[in-house]
Scaffold this motif. Structure first.
Motif, short mmCIF file in Angstrom:
data_model
loop_
_atom_site.label_atom_id
_atom_site.label_comp_id
_atom_site.label_asym_id
_atom_site.label_seq_id
_atom_site.Cartn_x
_atom_site.Cartn_y
_atom_site.Cartn_z
N VAL A 176 50.56 43.58 43.31
CA VAL A 176 49.59 43.41 44.11
C VAL A 176 48.33 43.25 43.48
O VAL A 176 47.31 42.44 43.95
N PHE A 177 47.94 44.20 42.47
CA PHE A 177 46.67 44.13 41.65
C PHE A 177 46.45 42.50 40.90
O PHE A 177 45.31 42.24 41.03
N ALA A 178 47.57 42.20 40.43
CA ALA A 178 47.36 40.78 40.11
C ALA A 178 47.07 39.65 40.86
O ALA A 178 46.63 38.71 40.69
N GLY A 179 47.56 39.96 42.21
CA GLY A 179 47.23 38.88 43.36
C GLY A 179 45.99 39.01 44.04
O GLY A 179 45.73 38.26 44.82
N MET A 180 45.40 39.98 43.52
CA MET A 180 43.94 40.19 44.21
C MET A 180 42.93 39.19 44.07
O MET A 180 42.80 38.59 42.90
N THR A 181 42.09 39.12 44.82
CA THR A 181 40.91 37.94 44.83
C THR A 181 39.82 38.56 43.83
O THR A 181 40.09 39.77 43.39
N ALA A 182 38.90 37.60 43.31
CA ALA A 182 37.97 38.21 42.43
C ALA A 182 36.95 39.16 42.98
O ALA A 182 36.76 40.25 42.37
N LYS A 183 36.74 38.92 44.24
CA LYS A 183 35.87 40.10 44.98
C LYS A 183 36.53 41.50 45.20
O LYS A 183 35.86 42.26 45.17
N GLN A 184 37.90 41.22 45.43
CA GLN A 184 38.53 42.48 45.37
C GLN A 184 38.77 43.10 44.20
O GLN A 184 38.58 44.38 44.04
N HIS A 185 38.74 42.68 43.00
CA HIS A 185 38.55 43.19 41.78
C HIS A 185 37.14 43.97 41.48
O HIS A 185 37.27 44.66 41.00
N GLU A 186 36.38 43.11 41.85
CA GLU A 186 35.07 43.98 41.68
C GLU A 186 34.84 45.09 42.43
O GLU A 186 34.39 46.02 41.80
N VAL A 187 35.42 45.25 43.80
CA VAL A 187 35.44 46.35 44.55
C VAL A 187 36.30 47.35 43.85
O VAL A 187 35.97 48.62 43.70
N PHE A 188 37.49 47.24 43.51
CA PHE A 188 38.36 48.01 42.92
C PHE A 188 38.02 48.57 41.61
O PHE A 188 38.04 49.46 41.14
N ALA A 189 36.98 47.79 40.83
CA ALA A 189 36.48 48.23 39.58
C ALA A 189 35.49 49.48 39.71
O ALA A 189 35.59 50.40 39.26
N CYS A 190 34.78 49.32 40.87
CA CYS A 190 33.89 50.31 41.34
C CYS A 190 34.71 51.65 41.98
O CYS A 190 34.14 52.47 41.67
N LEU A 191 35.65 51.14 42.74
CA LEU A 191 36.74 52.21 43.32
C LEU A 191 36.92 52.99 42.10
O LEU A 191 37.30 54.27 42.38
N ALA A 192 37.66 52.36 41.20
CA ALA A 192 37.92 53.20 40.00
C ALA A 192 37.29 54.11 39.21
O ALA A 192 37.49 54.96 38.64
N GLU A 193 35.68 54.02 39.59
CA GLU A 193 34.66 54.76 39.11
C GLU A 193 34.48 55.74 40.21
O GLU A 193 33.64 56.68 39.96
N ASN A 194 35.27 55.97 41.31
CA ASN A 194 35.26 56.80 42.26
C ASN A 194 33.94 56.79 42.87
O ASN A 194 33.27 57.88 43.55
N ARG A 195 33.39 55.56 43.20
CA ARG A 195 32.34 55.36 44.14
C ARG A 195 32.79 55.24 45.44
O ARG A 195 33.77 54.93 45.78
N THR A 196 31.83 55.61 46.48
CA THR A 196 32.01 55.45 47.66
C THR A 196 32.03 54.24 48.42
O THR A 196 31.16 53.18 47.35
N SER A 197 32.36 53.85 49.72
CA SER A 197 32.07 52.39 50.00
C SER A 197 30.65 51.73 50.18
O SER A 197 30.44 50.75 49.88
N LYS A 198 29.75 52.90 50.55
CA LYS A 198 28.37 52.95 50.60
C LYS A 198 27.78 52.42 49.18
O LYS A 198 27.14 51.58 48.94
N ILE A 213 29.40 51.23 46.82
CA ILE A 213 29.94 49.93 46.03
C ILE A 213 29.14 48.71 46.83
O ILE A 213 28.69 47.84 46.14
N ALA A 214 29.04 48.89 48.20
CA ALA A 214 28.28 47.98 49.09
C ALA A 214 26.84 47.61 48.23
O ALA A 214 26.49 46.47 48.18
N GLY A 215 26.15 48.70 47.96
CA GLY A 215 24.72 48.74 47.60
C GLY A 215 24.93 47.96 46.15
O GLY A 215 23.88 47.01 45.79
N ARG A 216 25.76 48.31 45.21
CA ARG A 216 25.88 47.91 43.84
C ARG A 216 26.21 46.27 44.00
O ARG A 216 25.73 45.43 43.30
N LEU A 217 27.18 45.88 44.92
CA LEU A 217 27.74 44.42 45.01
C LEU A 217 26.82 43.78 46.02
O LEU A 217 27.06 42.42 46.27
N GLN A 218 25.93 44.31 46.48
CA GLN A 218 24.75 43.57 47.58
C GLN A 218 25.69 42.96 48.67
O GLN A 218 25.66 41.75 49.15
N VAL A 219 26.61 43.70 49.34
CA VAL A 219 27.44 43.11 50.51
C VAL A 219 27.39 44.20 51.57
O VAL A 219 26.94 45.43 50.98
#
Length: 176
Positions: free
Chosen positions: A23-45, A47-53
């Motif tokens: 599953v992780f190998a099949g993720m899109t580049a955007k999903q990898h960006e999000v999961f890199a932040c998620l792995a740092e225990n960041r909230t959705s808010k 992550i959204a601020g950091r990635l500007q989405v």
């Protein structure tokens, strides 16, 4: 006994590789960006601020991966992604984009298999698990409502019963 425990650890690691690696190998580049932040225990808010989405875009990306891994908790996904990055499982066969992998018991996360074997009936795991859980909650809530209404009926009937008993007691002849 220790060999059996070591064997269980190996099978748990194997389950991790099978379920999350593909599953992780099949993720899109955007999903990898999000999961890199998620792995740092960041909230959705955060992550959204950091990635500007938008925050909803972050939630959609996380939920898309959760659906392919059997809907584990966010913390479990973050932990698994950290292990994926640290362990170097990048050479596993990627899932082709645009196609959903076949869903069966082998697609369940290790924590779900263990829970399904010990506690949950088969209807509470799998592709319709969310709907089944909601139905179970509705049935439980309905049962609680019926019990509450029956209790209110008994409470409302108690004063009338006490009054009838008092009248009956007054009507009894006095004992000599």
């Amino acid at each position: 006994m220790m060999d059996a425990i070591a064997e269980d650890d190996t099978s748990a690691e194997h389950l991790y590789n099978d379920v999350y690696c593909e599953v992780f190998a099949g993720m899109t580049a955007k999903q990898h960006e999000v999961f890199a932040c998620l792995a740092e225990n960041r909230t959705s808010k955060e992550i959204a601020g950091r990635l500007q989405v938008s925050e909803s875009a972050i939630v959609q990306r996380i939920e898309a991966v959760r659906s392919r891994t059997g809907f584990p908790p966010r913390a479990e996904l973050a932990r698994a992604y950290r292990r994926y990055l640290e362990s170097g499982f990048f050479d596993c066969k990627p899932v082709s984009q645009g196609t959903e992998p076949a869903r069966n018991d082998a697609d369940l996360a290790a924590w779900q298999r263990q829970a399904a074997d010990w506690i949950l009936p088969g209807a509470m795991v799998g592709p319709n698990a969310g709907l089944n859980r909601i139905a179970a909650m509705v049935v439980i809530a309905g049962g609680l409502l019926v019990v509450a209404l029956a209790s209110l009926g008994v409470v409302n009937a108690l004063p009338a019963m006490a009054e009838r008993m008092a009248d009956a007691h007054k009507a009894l002849p006095a004992l000599p």
